[in-house]
Design an enzyme around this catalytic site. Sequence first.
Site, PDB file in Angstrom:
ATOM      1  N   SER A 121       2.082   5.419  -4.952  1.00 25.91           N
ATOM      2  CA  SER A 121       1.668   6.816  -5.068  1.00 25.91           C
ATOM      3  C   SER A 121       0.159   6.948  -5.136  1.00 25.91           C
ATOM      4  CB  SER A 121       2.215   7.425  -6.365  1.00 25.91           C
ATOM      5  OG  SER A 121       3.568   7.210  -6.479  1.00 25.91           O
ATOM      6  N   HIS A 142       5.287   7.132   1.747  1.00 23.98           N
ATOM      7  CA  HIS A 142       5.400   7.681   0.389  1.00 23.98           C
ATOM      8  C   HIS A 142       6.471   8.759   0.340  1.00 23.98           C
ATOM      9  CE1 HIS A 142       3.762  10.100  -3.145  1.00 23.98           C
ATOM     10  NE2 HIS A 142       4.262   8.988  -3.630  1.00 23.98           N
ATOM     11  N   GLU A 154       4.831  11.204   3.071  1.00 20.50           N
ATOM     12  CA  GLU A 154       3.429  11.028   3.449  1.00 20.50           C
ATOM     13  C   GLU A 154       3.304   9.655   4.106  1.00 20.50           C
ATOM     14  OE1 GLU A 154       0.965  13.625   0.111  1.00 20.50           O
ATOM     15  OE2 GLU A 154       1.733  11.671  -0.473  1.00 20.50           O
ATOM     16  N   ASN A 192       0.078  14.029  -4.690  1.00 25.05           N
ATOM     17  CA  ASN A 192      -0.231  13.558  -6.041  1.00 25.05           C
ATOM     18  C   ASN A 192      -1.668  13.857  -6.438  1.00 25.05           C
ATOM     19  OD1 ASN A 192       2.331  12.742  -6.463  1.00 25.05           O
ATOM     20  ND2 ASN A 192       1.965  10.578  -6.083  1.00 25.05           N
TER      21      ASN A 192
HETATM   22  N1  LIG Z   1       8.682   7.968  -9.818  1.00 22.91           N
HETATM   23  C1  LIG Z   1       8.248   8.776  -8.885  1.00 22.91           C
HETATM   24  O1  LIG Z   1       8.422   9.999  -8.979  1.00 22.91           O
HETATM   25  C2  LIG Z   1       7.558   8.211  -7.661  1.00 22.91           C
HETATM   26  C3  LIG Z   1       7.442   9.020  -6.525  1.00 22.91           C
HETATM   27  C4  LIG Z   1       6.889   8.471  -5.362  1.00 22.91           C
HETATM   28  C5  LIG Z   1       6.430   7.165  -5.367  1.00 22.91           C
HETATM   29  N2  LIG Z   1       6.520   6.413  -6.514  1.00 22.91           N
HETATM   30  C6  LIG Z   1       6.048   5.032  -6.434  1.00 22.91           C
HETATM   31  O2  LIG Z   1       7.175   4.196  -6.214  1.00 22.91           O
HETATM   32  C7  LIG Z   1       6.961   2.935  -6.807  1.00 22.91           C
HETATM   33  C8  LIG Z   1       8.113   2.640  -7.766  1.00 22.91           C
HETATM   34  O3  LIG Z   1       8.102   3.605  -8.814  1.00 22.91           O
HETATM   35  P1  LIG Z   1       9.402   3.936  -9.661  1.00 22.91           P
HETATM   36  O4  LIG Z   1       9.113   5.178 -10.397  1.00 22.91           O
HETATM   37  O5  LIG Z   1      10.601   3.853  -8.787  1.00 22.91           O
HETATM   38  O6  LIG Z   1       9.401   2.708 -10.691  1.00 22.91           O
HETATM   39  P2  LIG Z   1      10.583   2.167 -11.601  1.00 22.91           P
HETATM   40  O7  LIG Z   1       9.959   1.531 -12.771  1.00 22.91           O
HETATM   41  O8  LIG Z   1      11.616   3.216 -11.812  1.00 22.91           O
HETATM   42  O9  LIG Z   1      11.268   1.037 -10.672  1.00 22.91           O
HETATM   43  C9  LIG Z   1      10.628  -0.149 -10.280  1.00 22.91           C
HETATM   44  C10 LIG Z   1      11.675  -1.216  -9.975  1.00 22.91           C
HETATM   45  O10 LIG Z   1      11.038  -2.362  -9.422  1.00 22.91           O
HETATM   46  C11 LIG Z   1      11.701  -3.497  -9.898  1.00 22.91           C
HETATM   47  N3  LIG Z   1      10.837  -4.670  -9.768  1.00 22.91           N
HETATM   48  C12 LIG Z   1       9.822  -5.060 -10.552  1.00 22.91           C
HETATM   49  N4  LIG Z   1       9.298  -6.222 -10.071  1.00 22.91           N
HETATM   50  C13 LIG Z   1      10.002  -6.564  -8.964  1.00 22.91           C
HETATM   51  C14 LIG Z   1       9.944  -7.656  -8.059  1.00 22.91           C
HETATM   52  N5  LIG Z   1       9.062  -8.610  -8.202  1.00 22.91           N
HETATM   53  N6  LIG Z   1      10.837  -7.680  -7.045  1.00 22.91           N
HETATM   54  C15 LIG Z   1      11.763  -6.725  -6.897  1.00 22.91           C
HETATM   55  N7  LIG Z   1      11.848  -5.657  -7.738  1.00 22.91           N
HETATM   56  C16 LIG Z   1      10.982  -5.588  -8.772  1.00 22.91           C
HETATM   57  C17 LIG Z   1      12.030  -3.138 -11.344  1.00 22.91           C
HETATM   58  O11 LIG Z   1      13.088  -3.960 -11.828  1.00 22.91           O
HETATM   59  C18 LIG Z   1      12.428  -1.665 -11.223  1.00 22.91           C
HETATM   60  O12 LIG Z   1      13.812  -1.509 -10.998  1.00 22.91           O
HETATM   61  C19 LIG Z   1       5.611   2.986  -7.487  1.00 22.91           C
HETATM   62  O13 LIG Z   1       4.649   2.475  -6.605  1.00 22.91           O
HETATM   63  C20 LIG Z   1       5.404   4.489  -7.695  1.00 22.91           C
HETATM   64  O14 LIG Z   1       4.069   4.834  -7.781  1.00 22.91           O
HETATM   65  C21 LIG Z   1       7.101   6.902  -7.643  1.00 22.91           C
END
Ligand SMILES: NC(=O)c1ccc[n+]([C@@H]2O[C@H](COP(=O)([O-])OP(=O)(O)OC[C@H]3O[C@@H](n4cnc5c(N)ncnc54)[C@H](O)[C@@H]3O)[C@@H](O)[C@H]2O)c1
Length: 605
Positions: A121, A142, A154, A192
């Site tokens: 993000s 994204h 995005e 964002n």
């Molecule tokens: N939460 C949101 O609203 C949102 C929206 C758009 C983008 N993002 C982006 O998406 C990405 C993930 O965010 P999220 O909110 O889903 O996080 P989250 O914490 O909910 O999930 C992350 C997952 O990654 C897994 N993980 C960690 N290390 C790993 C590895 N080495 N190999 C495989 N899996 C692994 C974890 O076990 C976890 O299940 C981030 O870059 C975030 O910025 C988040």
Amino acid sequence: MARDFTSVGVVGLGTMGAGIVEVFARNGVDVVAVEVSEDALERGRAILTGSTDRAVAKGKLAEADRDALLSRVRFAVGLDALHSVDLVIEAVPEHLDLKQRIFAELDRVCKPEAILATNTSSLSVTEISVATSRPNQVIGIHFFNPAPVMKLVEVVRTVVTSADVVADVEGLCKRLGKVDVTISDRAGFIANALLFGYLNHAVGMFESHYATREDIDAAMKLGCGLPMGPLALMDLIGVDTAYEILDTMYRRGGRDRRHAPVPLIKQMVTAGLLGRKSGRGFYTYERPGSPVVVPDEQTPVTADAALGDGTRAGGESAGPAAVSKIGIVGSGTMATGIIEVFAKAGYEVVSVTRGAEKSAKVFEAVKTSLNKGVVRGKLSEADRDAALGRINWSATLEHLADVDLVVEAVVEELSVKKALFASLDEICKPGVVLATTTSSLPVIDVAMATQRPADVVGLHFFNPAPLMPLVEVVETIRTSAETTATARAVCAALGKTGVVCGDRSGFIVNALLFPYLNDAVKMLEASYSTADDIDHAMKLGCGYPMGPFELLDVVGLDVALAIQRELYLELREPGFAPAPLLEHLVTAGYLGRKSGRGFRDHTRR
Ligand SMILES: NC(=O)c1ccc[n+]([C@@H]2O[C@H](COP(=O)([O-])OP(=O)(O)OC[C@H]3O[C@@H](n4cnc5c(N)ncnc54)[C@H](O)[C@@H]3O)[C@@H](O)[C@H]2O)c1
């Protein structure tokens, strides 16, 4: 020839990853879903099955389609399972070193022609790409939360991403039924960059007890038509993810203080209050992962119970006073709407204007508006006549001697309002609530023009008052608890939600809304994107009813500039400085719809 992406890999099955798996599998693409451990894999699988089961229960997905969808997903621990996919989307936590490690490993594991994408993000896609030997095949894709629902994607190209990679990914987004905007690699991209300053500011309001979580969220939902309030959105995003995004944006985005995470956010992360995914964040949820909010110790007692109680800590009386007769001073748009609202709700109204001519105009306007209700079948003729019959017309303040509440809605000039409140102080009986509808002046200035500042409160209605469901109830440092309780009870009796907040510039809604609009103008001014794409991003990525430029043209650029100036002057926040482009457009007379041209030309539509 364009790539056809028959199989993709998704790394990380948390909030975003599990949703992204669903998007691909729903659209007939085979997915290899990868996690770091068996436990995490099971959690990810549960998110996916939970979401698809909900879709079946709601009738949005046939059972057979759900089964077919799930059969397209293969779950695995470790990146080695991704050796033959055409595209990988990484969705692991927002840490640069972690993402770089994963990309270096993906580069080793995946076939040479595979595209490697990050769902980051806020981190630099370029910095992630250089951890591989194929930065030209690295791109940002994204998605927005929840990925199966939100239409926007995005697409982030770096300076080295190949044009064919960008084109193929854009084609893929269309195949997934998404709308894509392609942009370059800047902290927070479009949505964002515009969203997180607002979220952080809202958390700051909550942290400083400026307003309750329920009132902050209700204000933005009801005042701006947003699908959810900022604190509920923090819980949906994940408080930990939001922290990392803010922290990165602060460091990458020019150290704008508005992105420095409010201390409470870090405390919540440390305490494990991560939002919906952990079952508790700003709100408490039925169980981890559930969207259902359950009451907790911060949940306000229901309005009736609160009002019936009548006491606050310390034994101070906080019960509302009985209100049946209302005085409304003014003859402009707001006064006219407010007269209608009170008369329709059954209150006896005394309207005071500056003369019979003004009163006649207001009467006609109220009648016309009520007639529209009759035509639309929302109001009977008898109710219309009764409402009109409840309004007494006067040109002298003396007629307010026996009202229970006065609502002042005269011109937005402090000297005029102060003089009026001094007169009301002389005329009105003791214990009456004196309310101002000011949207930008400090309520305390008006209150101190009287000998009874404890009885003075702000009642900030939104335009058009008969339609907008929100009223901000503004407490000064001298307002008594009883006055606030009375004001809130009156809002409820009008069928509106009264949210209580402190006496700061912009109250809740304008303080959170206008800096975001101003940021959008700055983004346009910096040529990062177009007005159309920015509007698209906020509507399709965040569910806003209008994009920032559409809204600015409706509100009026001059109005927006005036509010932004007030906020800047009061809070001295450098990031609130009005965008020069906004100033120039106002100087040029491009004020929005009302002048025929603002950010868009309305004369040609
Ligand atoms: N939460 C949101 O609203 C949102 C929206 C758009 C983008 N993002 C982006 O998406 C990405 C993930 O965010 P999220 O909110 O889903 O996080 P989250 O914490 O909910 O999930 C992350 C997952 O990654 C897994 N993980 C960690 N290390 C790993 C590895 N080495 N190999 C495989 N899996 C692994 C974890 O076990 C976890 O299940 C981030 O870059 C975030 O910025 C988040």
